[in-house]
Design an enzyme around this catalytic site. Structure first.
Site, mmCIF file in Angstrom:
data_model
loop_
_atom_site.group_PDB
_atom_site.id
_atom_site.type_symbol
_atom_site.label_atom_id
_atom_site.label_comp_id
_atom_site.label_asym_id
_atom_site.label_seq_id
_atom_site.Cartn_x
_atom_site.Cartn_y
_atom_site.Cartn_z
ATOM 1 N N GLU A 295 -2.513 -27.947 -20.977
ATOM 2 C CA GLU A 295 -2.088 -26.690 -21.614
ATOM 3 C C GLU A 295 -2.034 -25.535 -20.620
ATOM 4 O O GLU A 295 -2.627 -24.475 -20.866
ATOM 5 C CB GLU A 295 -3.059 -26.317 -22.736
ATOM 6 C CG GLU A 295 -3.226 -27.343 -23.826
ATOM 7 C CD GLU A 295 -4.330 -26.953 -24.826
ATOM 8 O OE1 GLU A 295 -5.103 -26.009 -24.535
ATOM 9 O OE2 GLU A 295 -4.407 -27.583 -25.879
ATOM 10 N N CYS A 364 -3.082 8.938 -21.229
ATOM 11 C CA CYS A 364 -4.263 9.801 -21.184
ATOM 12 C C CYS A 364 -5.555 8.997 -21.258
ATOM 13 O O CYS A 364 -6.310 9.096 -22.235
ATOM 14 C CB CYS A 364 -4.209 10.798 -22.329
ATOM 15 S SG CYS A 364 -2.654 11.669 -22.354
HETATM 16 C C1 LIG Z 1 -5.267 -19.438 -23.374
HETATM 17 C C2 LIG Z 1 -5.348 -20.891 -23.553
HETATM 18 C C3 LIG Z 1 -4.699 -21.749 -22.648
HETATM 19 C C4 LIG Z 1 -3.966 -21.269 -21.431
HETATM 20 O O1 LIG Z 1 -4.818 -20.760 -20.453
HETATM 21 P P1 LIG Z 1 -4.233 -20.430 -19.005
HETATM 22 O O2 LIG Z 1 -5.380 -19.868 -18.285
HETATM 23 O O3 LIG Z 1 -3.140 -19.430 -19.202
HETATM 24 O O4 LIG Z 1 -3.734 -21.685 -18.409
HETATM 25 C C5 LIG Z 1 -4.735 -23.099 -22.916
HETATM 26 N N1 LIG Z 1 -5.392 -23.601 -23.997
HETATM 27 C C6 LIG Z 1 -6.041 -22.795 -24.863
HETATM 28 C C7 LIG Z 1 -6.748 -23.410 -26.015
HETATM 29 C C8 LIG Z 1 -6.042 -21.420 -24.666
HETATM 30 O O5 LIG Z 1 -6.698 -20.640 -25.527
#
Ligand SMILES: *Cc1c(COP(=O)(O)O)cnc(C)c1O
Length: 434
Positions: A295, A364
């Site tokens: 991911e 601001c």
């Molecule tokens: C935010 C998130 C990601 C991505 O994280 P990166 O640091 O952008 O690679 C992947 N999986 C989950 C569950 C997340 O919350």
């Protein structure tokens, strides 16, 4: 300095404006397009993304993990623009979502893309669950016992079976900013490994739930890959135990979180860095015959975007120098929120002398800054700066604070320029109010 036309330019680099007079020295380009031309056409502040940089990063992941069955599920929250999602979908990515809104974006890009969607997050509502069940997503990453029960109820209501992974909390420290570390027991994320076996048993008894995997995500901007290796060892142990109990574990979702090099930018070797990451993630999973889900968000889009901003005023307070620019914390929140460092470049590099200065926005708040005491080329009022590596968590975190319309976004692909989001107008801002 003349650059041969055949040279494949990708991402951001200084090139001579070569062809046509006046020859104005070296200018920052995105792929083959000079940034001043974009500022002129679309105004500032302006987000500019390089399609070739995004593609090349996807390919680096694909190559590093090519030996194993895997799917890249790009984390939509890093940058959720439809144009970016479409580019990633065409490059065979799936998606990691954290809301019904993000699912809607993915389905708009391609209804069939839902088949490669994993749904993360600690606070899914029943409405979001039913939306995802109807769309037919790949996997729900469930983060609590209560959520598991609600998911079963929702699945029964819409007469579907929910594919489930439990997101376990491996209790590994990851050295990153405290707001984006998620893998310790004091964080709200995931289920303690010790409780996971019991919940998998509970899930297996419900005919509206289908156990499909184990997932983990330990945080973001993680620079020490040993943290990923440790998390994967915990996950691998759990997979073995679950299989002994007869659960069909097909997927391991390793989450995202791979750091990018905000200090050195494209001078660092990303392909090598992803291989280092793969060498941490893969060994613990060896021999488990799994489908690996990844991911990444930041690592795919972060370095592929810059924010162009114009210097409005130069100012000195008792000798301390400020550049007041037309972008502000509402356009790019990372420096304010995480004390994040972003390189800042003069768009025209014509041998200016250097000076130490703050780069601040018009809002601001003293927290409205992009750099403090930074050595920068001595630019003048009206000159352009590029804030680098803002493709991830840039526009996504933008707001309308101070009633400032959000910037436009353009996607560059070699010589082609596409507006993937027009600049907001004041009418857009007022539309929902009475
Ligand atoms: C935010 C998130 C990601 C991505 O994280 P990166 O640091 O952008 O690679 C992947 N999986 C989950 C569950 C997340 O919350």
């Amino acid at each position: 300095m003349r650059v041969p036309a055949s040279r494949p330019e990708s991402g951001f680099s200084y090139l001579a404006l070569g062809q046509k007079p006046p020859l104005t020295g070296s200018v920052l380009h995105c792929d083959r397009v000079p940034l001043p031309r974009l500022a002129e056409r679309f105004g500032t502040p302006l987000y500019v993304y390089s399609a070739s940089a995004i593609r090349s990063r996807v390919q680096d992941f694909e190559q590093a993990f090519g030996r194993v069955l895997h799917t890249l599920c790009y984390s939509v929250k890093a940058n959720s623009n439809l144009g970016i999602l479409r580019l990633l979908q065409r490059n065979r990515c799936g998606f990691d979502i954290v809301s019904g809104g993000e699912l809607e974006r993915v389905v708009r890009v391609s209804p069939s893309a839902a088949k490669k969607v994993v749904f993360s997050g600690v606070g899914k509502t029943s409405q979001e669950m039913e939306q995802a069940l109807k769309a037919g997503i790949l996997l729900f990453n469930v983060e609590s016992e209560s959520e598991l029960r609600l998911l079963a109820t929702c699945a029964a209501r819409v007469n579907k079976t929910a594919p489930v992974a439990l997101r376990v909390n491996p209790d590994v420290p990851a050295e990153t900013h405290p707001y984006i570390a998620t893998g310790l027991h004091q964080h709200k994320f995931g289920i303690p490994v010790a409780e996971a076996l019991r919940l998998y048993r509970e899930a297996s008894r419900n005919k509206h739930l289908r156990i499909a995997g184990v997932s983990v995500h330990i945080g973001s901007q993680i620079k020490d890959v040993r943290a990923f290796a440790r998390a994967m060892e915990t996950v691998a142990d759990l997979v073995r135990k679950l299989r002994i109990e007869g659960h069909a574990i097909h997927y391991v979702d390793a989450g995202g979180g791979l750091a990018i090099d905000y200090e050195r930018g494209s001078a660092s070797d990303f392909a090598q860095w992803v291989r280092t990451y793969a060498q941490a993630v893969l060994p613990p999973l060896r021999d488990l015959d799994l489908h690996l889900l990844l991911e990444p968000g930041r690592a795919i889009v972060g370095p592929a975007g810059v924010l162009i901003t114009k210097v409005l005023y130069r100012k000195q307070n008792n000798g301390k120098k400020f550049l007041i620019v037309d972008a502000a914390m509402n356009d790019l929140l990372r420096p304010t929120l995480y004390s994040a460092y972003h390189r800042i470049a003069a768009v025209r590099a014509d041998g200016k002398s250097k000076e130490k200065t703050d780069v601040v926005g018009p809002i601001c708040e003293s927290g409205d800054f992009f750099a403090r005491d930074r050595e920068l080329p001595a630019v003048g009022e009206g000159d352009l700066l590029a804030i680098m590596d803002v493709g991830a968590y840039g526009m996504g975190l933008a707001s309308n604070y101070n009633s400032r319309p959000r910037p436009a976004e353009v996607l560059i692909d070699k010589k082609s320029v596409r507006v993937i989001r027009r600049r907001e107008t004041l009418a857009d801002l007022l539309r929902t109010e009475r």
